[in-house]
Design a protein around this motif. Structure first.
Motif, PDB file in Angstrom:
ATOM      1  N   ASP A   1      -4.084  12.631  -0.235  1.00 46.58           N
ATOM      2  CA  ASP A   1      -3.641  13.324  -1.446  1.00 46.58           C
ATOM      3  C   ASP A   1      -3.731  12.417  -2.673  1.00 46.58           C
ATOM      4  O   ASP A   1      -2.887  12.465  -3.562  1.00 46.58           O
ATOM      5  N   LEU A   2      -4.781  11.617  -2.713  1.00 45.28           N
ATOM      6  CA  LEU A   2      -4.881  10.601  -3.763  1.00 45.28           C
ATOM      7  C   LEU A   2      -4.923  11.209  -5.155  1.00 45.28           C
ATOM      8  O   LEU A   2      -4.295  10.695  -6.082  1.00 45.28           O
ATOM      9  N   ALA A   3      -5.677  12.288  -5.357  1.00 38.06           N
ATOM     10  CA  ALA A   3      -5.786  12.894  -6.685  1.00 38.06           C
ATOM     11  C   ALA A   3      -4.421  13.289  -7.226  1.00 38.06           C
ATOM     12  O   ALA A   3      -4.092  13.030  -8.395  1.00 38.06           O
ATOM     13  N   GLU A   4      -3.596  13.906  -6.377  1.00 38.03           N
ATOM     14  CA  GLU A   4      -2.247  14.321  -6.798  1.00 38.03           C
ATOM     15  C   GLU A   4      -1.379  13.107  -7.104  1.00 38.03           C
ATOM     16  O   GLU A   4      -0.601  13.108  -8.070  1.00 38.03           O
ATOM     17  N   GLN A   5      -1.499  12.068  -6.279  1.00 43.62           N
ATOM     18  CA  GLN A   5      -0.702  10.864  -6.512  1.00 43.62           C
ATOM     19  C   GLN A   5      -1.075  10.204  -7.841  1.00 43.62           C
ATOM     20  O   GLN A   5      -0.198   9.796  -8.613  1.00 43.62           O
ATOM     21  N   LEU A   6      -2.367  10.092  -8.116  1.00 40.86           N
ATOM     22  CA  LEU A   6      -2.809   9.437  -9.357  1.00 40.86           C
ATOM     23  C   LEU A   6      -2.410  10.240 -10.584  1.00 40.86           C
ATOM     24  O   LEU A   6      -2.068   9.667 -11.621  1.00 40.86           O
ATOM     25  N   ASP A   7      -2.430  11.571 -10.475  1.00 41.82           N
ATOM     26  CA  ASP A   7      -2.031  12.411 -11.607  1.00 41.82           C
ATOM     27  C   ASP A   7      -0.577  12.179 -11.991  1.00 41.82           C
ATOM     28  O   ASP A   7      -0.194  12.351 -13.149  1.00 41.82           O
ATOM     29  N   GLY A   8       0.234  11.788 -11.013  1.00 38.94           N
ATOM     30  CA  GLY A   8       1.649  11.579 -11.292  1.00 38.94           C
ATOM     31  C   GLY A   8       2.008  10.162 -11.690  1.00 38.94           C
ATOM     32  O   GLY A   8       3.179   9.869 -11.928  1.00 38.94           O
ATOM     33  N   CYS A   9       1.013   9.285 -11.784  1.00 45.01           N
ATOM     34  CA  CYS A   9       1.280   7.884 -12.106  1.00 45.01           C
ATOM     35  C   CYS A   9       1.381   7.680 -13.614  1.00 45.01           C
ATOM     36  O   CYS A   9       0.524   8.143 -14.377  1.00 45.01           O
ATOM     37  N   GLU A  10       2.398   6.972 -14.043  1.00 47.81           N
ATOM     38  CA  GLU A  10       2.604   6.706 -15.456  1.00 47.81           C
ATOM     39  C   GLU A  10       1.883   5.435 -15.892  1.00 47.81           C
ATOM     40  O   GLU A  10       1.458   4.619 -15.065  1.00 47.81           O
TER      41      GLU A  10
ATOM     42  N   LEU B   1       0.834  -1.193   0.000  1.00 49.16           N
ATOM     43  CA  LEU B   1       0.000   0.000   0.000  1.00 49.16           C
ATOM     44  C   LEU B   1       0.874   1.251   0.000  1.00 49.16           C
ATOM     45  O   LEU B   1       1.812   1.356   0.779  1.00 49.16           O
ATOM     46  N   GLY B   2       0.569   2.182  -0.884  1.00 51.16           N
ATOM     47  CA  GLY B   2       1.325   3.429  -0.958  1.00 51.16           C
ATOM     48  C   GLY B   2       2.284   3.506  -2.123  1.00 51.16           C
ATOM     49  O   GLY B   2       2.744   4.586  -2.485  1.00 51.16           O
ATOM     50  N   GLY B   3       2.576   2.368  -2.745  1.00 54.00           N
ATOM     51  CA  GLY B   3       3.499   2.391  -3.879  1.00 54.00           C
ATOM     52  C   GLY B   3       2.777   2.573  -5.201  1.00 54.00           C
ATOM     53  O   GLY B   3       2.922   1.747  -6.120  1.00 54.00           O
TER      54      GLY B   3
ATOM     55  N   VAL C   1     -11.545  -4.729  -5.093  1.00 54.32           N
ATOM     56  CA  VAL C   1     -12.104  -4.201  -3.840  1.00 54.32           C
ATOM     57  C   VAL C   1     -10.977  -3.872  -2.864  1.00 54.32           C
ATOM     58  O   VAL C   1     -10.969  -2.806  -2.225  1.00 54.32           O
ATOM     59  N   GLN C   2     -10.008  -4.774  -2.732  1.00 55.16           N
ATOM     60  CA  GLN C   2      -8.906  -4.549  -1.800  1.00 55.16           C
ATOM     61  C   GLN C   2      -8.086  -3.316  -2.188  1.00 55.16           C
ATOM     62  O   GLN C   2      -7.826  -2.436  -1.359  1.00 55.16           O
ATOM     63  N   MET C   3      -7.676  -3.258  -3.441  1.00 55.99           N
ATOM     64  CA  MET C   3      -6.740  -2.217  -3.865  1.00 55.99           C
ATOM     65  C   MET C   3      -7.415  -0.853  -3.985  1.00 55.99           C
ATOM     66  O   MET C   3      -6.858   0.170  -3.572  1.00 55.99           O
ATOM     67  N   VAL C   4      -8.606  -0.820  -4.569  1.00 53.05           N
ATOM     68  CA  VAL C   4      -9.319   0.458  -4.692  1.00 53.05           C
ATOM     69  C   VAL C   4      -9.728   0.970  -3.315  1.00 53.05           C
ATOM     70  O   VAL C   4      -9.543   2.148  -2.986  1.00 53.05           O
ATOM     71  N   GLY C   5     -10.281   0.073  -2.486  1.00 56.68           N
ATOM     72  CA  GLY C   5     -10.732   0.487  -1.166  1.00 56.68           C
ATOM     73  C   GLY C   5      -9.619   1.051  -0.315  1.00 56.68           C
ATOM     74  O   GLY C   5      -9.760   2.108   0.310  1.00 56.68           O
ATOM     75  N   ALA C   6      -8.485   0.369  -0.295  1.00 57.52           N
ATOM     76  CA  ALA C   6      -7.362   0.836   0.519  1.00 57.52           C
ATOM     77  C   ALA C   6      -6.789   2.144  -0.009  1.00 57.52           C
ATOM     78  O   ALA C   6      -6.411   3.037   0.756  1.00 57.52           O
ATOM     79  N   THR C   7      -6.745   2.287  -1.321  1.00 58.71           N
ATOM     80  CA  THR C   7      -6.168   3.485  -1.932  1.00 58.71           C
ATOM     81  C   THR C   7      -7.026   4.720  -1.676  1.00 58.71           C
ATOM     82  O   THR C   7      -6.502   5.832  -1.552  1.00 58.71           O
TER      83      THR C   7
ATOM     84  N   ALA D   1      -2.058   3.871 -12.017  1.00 59.26           N
ATOM     85  CA  ALA D   1      -2.777   3.949 -13.287  1.00 59.26           C
ATOM     86  C   ALA D   1      -3.787   2.812 -13.414  1.00 59.26           C
ATOM     87  O   ALA D   1      -4.897   2.995 -13.921  1.00 59.26           O
ATOM     88  N   GLN D   2      -3.408   1.628 -12.939  1.00 57.42           N
ATOM     89  CA  GLN D   2      -4.318   0.488 -12.995  1.00 57.42           C
ATOM     90  C   GLN D   2      -5.516   0.705 -12.067  1.00 57.42           C
ATOM     91  O   GLN D   2      -6.665   0.442 -12.434  1.00 57.42           O
ATOM     92  N   ILE D   3      -5.257   1.197 -10.862  1.00 53.63           N
ATOM     93  CA  ILE D   3      -6.345   1.449  -9.917  1.00 53.63           C
ATOM     94  C   ILE D   3      -7.277   2.537 -10.445  1.00 53.63           C
ATOM     95  O   ILE D   3      -8.505   2.431 -10.340  1.00 53.63           O
ATOM     96  N   ALA D   4      -6.707   3.577 -11.037  1.00 56.88           N
ATOM     97  CA  ALA D   4      -7.535   4.644 -11.612  1.00 56.88           C
ATOM     98  C   ALA D   4      -8.407   4.098 -12.735  1.00 56.88           C
ATOM     99  O   ALA D   4      -9.575   4.487 -12.874  1.00 56.88           O
ATOM    100  N   GLY D   5      -7.858   3.178 -13.541  1.00 69.98           N
ATOM    101  CA  GLY D   5      -8.639   2.562 -14.606  1.00 69.98           C
ATOM    102  C   GLY D   5      -9.787   1.731 -14.066  1.00 69.98           C
ATOM    103  O   GLY D   5     -10.901   1.753 -14.613  1.00 69.98           O
ATOM    104  N   TRP D   6      -9.534   1.008 -12.976  1.00 71.01           N
ATOM    105  CA  TRP D   6     -10.603   0.214 -12.352  1.00 71.01           C
ATOM    106  C   TRP D   6     -11.712   1.109 -11.809  1.00 71.01           C
ATOM    107  O   TRP D   6     -12.894   0.812 -11.956  1.00 71.01           O
ATOM    108  N   MET D   7     -11.330   2.223 -11.174  1.00 64.01           N
ATOM    109  CA  MET D   7     -12.338   3.123 -10.621  1.00 64.01           C
ATOM    110  C   MET D   7     -13.195   3.735 -11.718  1.00 64.01           C
ATOM    111  O   MET D   7     -14.417   3.854 -11.570  1.00 64.01           O
ATOM    112  N   GLU D   8     -12.582   4.106 -12.833  1.00 64.02           N
ATOM    113  CA  GLU D   8     -13.346   4.682 -13.937  1.00 64.02           C
ATOM    114  C   GLU D   8     -14.254   3.643 -14.572  1.00 64.02           C
ATOM    115  O   GLU D   8     -15.369   3.947 -14.999  1.00 64.02           O
TER     116      GLU D   8
END
Length: 304
Positions: free
Chosen positions: A246-255, A192-194, A235-241, A261-268
């Motif tokens: 500062d999640l929005a800033e972290q996701l914006d910086g993910c390549e 978690l956090g990486g 459920v595990q990864m999205v829920g914990a994230t 990027a994978q978690i953001a894709g799952w949420m969308e």
């Protein structure tokens, strides 16, 4: 035919167009029917697509209210690539004119260099109006390039961007002796956090081969079993994230290819168009809906 809105002119129904089963191959290999995933692929391998389309010009003229001798259509093949549900890059690879009625199908072919692909190969076939007709009905299409019919499909590339989820089938008794999860059916290993870490290098799902029936279902690719497992992972990864301030800033910086990027894709995919604050509210006040939406997004679909 795919259409998200009502066109202001007549268009072609599926009955007027016959599309063959699409075939795919890596260069030098035999063609096989297109499936949801192209296995054992890497960036060094070019991809070939082959299919055919037959347009009933007599029926098309009648349905479009255009005299048959004035009807001219163009069949356009487009190729796209990129992660997610929509391609990042789209290129027109061919355009062929159809002017007269024929029983011979129009052959479609594309050679896609492997080094241009990323994650998923998207293909779109369009039938466009190629010429204006002088004696057409008032409801007939008149503008050259008007899209009258379209069909889309995509195939996941196993080793490109959206590669197959990293799964290992192992004995938990041997691999995780004396651990509390030794009897669990599966175990997700991630930190978690990486979020900026490479997804394939930092996430691993272990399936317990000591549960022989479950392990066999995974090996056989049973869709409901895989959906249940992937849904739990989501459920595990999205829920914990979502707990990160500062999640929005972290996701914006993910390549591309990262955990974030994978978690953001799952949420969308599960909650299209929703803000992070809305997702947090759903998780807090409607936990069952939150879980079931992610499990639904894990559904594995076949390409017809």
């Amino acid at each position: 035919m795919t259409s998200a809105f009502a066109l202001p002119f007549l268009s072609l129904p599926d009955e007027a167009v016959t599309l063959s089963r699409w075939m795919i191959a890596q260069t030098g290999q035999p063609f096989i029917p297109l499936k949801p995933m192209l296995e054992e692929w890497d960036y060094a391998a070019d991809v070939e697509l082959r299919g055919s389309i037959l347009i009933d010009m007599q029926a098309a003229a009648r349905m479009l209210s255009i005299p048959e001798d004035e009807l001219k259509l163009a069949v356009v093949l487009k190729i796209g690539t990129g992660r997610g549900r929509f391609p990042r890059v789209v290129e027109r690879v061919s355009s062929q004119l159809v002017e007269t009625a024929t029983d011979k199908a129009l052959e479609l072919y594309a050679l896609v260099p492997g080094n241009t692909l990323s994650g998923r190969l998207h293909t779109r076939i369009e039938v466009l109006l190629a010429a204006s007709a002088k004696n057409a009905s008032i409801l007939a299409p008149t503008r050259i390039g008007s899209r009258l019919w379209s069909h889309e499909f995509s195939v996941e590339l196993e080793d490109g961007g959206d590669s197959r989820f990293p799964i290992e089938v192992v004995s938990f008794i041997e691999t995780f002796p004396n651990q509390r999860h030794v009897c669990a059916p599966w175990y997700l290993s991630w930190r978690l956090g990486g979020l900026a870490s490479d997804f394939n290098g930092s996430v691993r799902l272990y399936v317990n081969s000591d549960h022989a029936e479950l392990a066999q279902r995974v090996v056989d690719g049973d869709v409901l079993t895989l959906q249940a497992i992937l849904g739990d992972v989501m459920v595990q990864m999205v829920g914990a994230t979502l707990d990160a301030d500062d999640l929005a800033e972290q996701l914006d910086g993910c390549e591309e290819g990262s955990v974030g990027a994978q978690i953001a894709g799952w949420m969308e995919l599960a909650f299209p168009g929703r803000e992070l604050s809305e997702l947090r509210n759903i998780r807090r006040s409607m936990l069952g809906s939150f879980h079931s939406s992610l499990h639904a997004a894990a559904e594995l679909r076949d390409i017809e």
